[in-house]
Design a protein around this motif. Structure first.
Motif, PDB file in Angstrom:
ATOM      1  N   LYS A  64       0.815  -1.222   0.000  1.00  9.53           N
ATOM      2  CA  LYS A  64       0.000   0.000   0.000  1.00  9.53           C
ATOM      3  C   LYS A  64       0.843   1.264   0.000  1.00  9.53           C
ATOM      4  N   CYS A  65       1.850   1.353   0.897  1.00  5.22           N
ATOM      5  CA  CYS A  65       2.615   2.604   1.006  1.00  5.22           C
ATOM      6  C   CYS A  65       4.008   2.526   0.374  1.00  5.22           C
ATOM      7  N   GLY A  66       4.492   1.330   0.049  1.00  7.84           N
ATOM      8  CA  GLY A  66       5.780   1.194  -0.609  1.00  7.84           C
ATOM      9  C   GLY A  66       6.984   1.216   0.314  1.00  7.84           C
ATOM     10  N   GLU A  67       6.787   1.248   1.623  1.00  2.09           N
ATOM     11  CA  GLU A  67       7.900   1.255   2.574  1.00  2.09           C
ATOM     12  C   GLU A  67       8.503  -0.138   2.719  1.00  2.09           C
ATOM     13  N   MET A  68       9.819  -0.188   2.976  1.00  2.00           N
ATOM     14  CA  MET A  68      10.474  -1.460   3.235  1.00  2.00           C
ATOM     15  C   MET A  68      10.114  -1.909   4.649  1.00  2.00           C
ATOM     16  N   VAL A  69       9.574  -3.118   4.787  1.00  3.64           N
ATOM     17  CA  VAL A  69       9.144  -3.647   6.065  1.00  3.64           C
ATOM     18  C   VAL A  69      10.267  -4.449   6.716  1.00  3.64           C
TER      19      VAL A  69
END
Length: 58
Positions: free
Chosen positions: A27-32
């Protein structure tokens, strides 16, 4: 997406311990997270952000 460089060394995160797999929030494209893999792999999931977590219907 956030830059994946270590601030002290300027190298990619996980380069020396072979964490070449990336978990990216769809959804947000952040690296988890990173995963130890034998090659570059990108897996999509959801992060813990309230705006990205699935809404439960009652």
């Amino acid at each position: 997406m956030k830059t994946m460089l270590n601030e002290g060394t300027g190298s990619l995160q996980g380069q020396h311990n072979q964490d070449l797999g990336l978990v990216i929030c769809s959804k947000c494209g952040e690296m988890v997270d990173t995963l130890p893999t034998n090659g570059v792999k990108i897996i999509h999931g959801l992060c813990q952000s309230p705006s990205c977590s699935p809404q439960t219907e009652a």
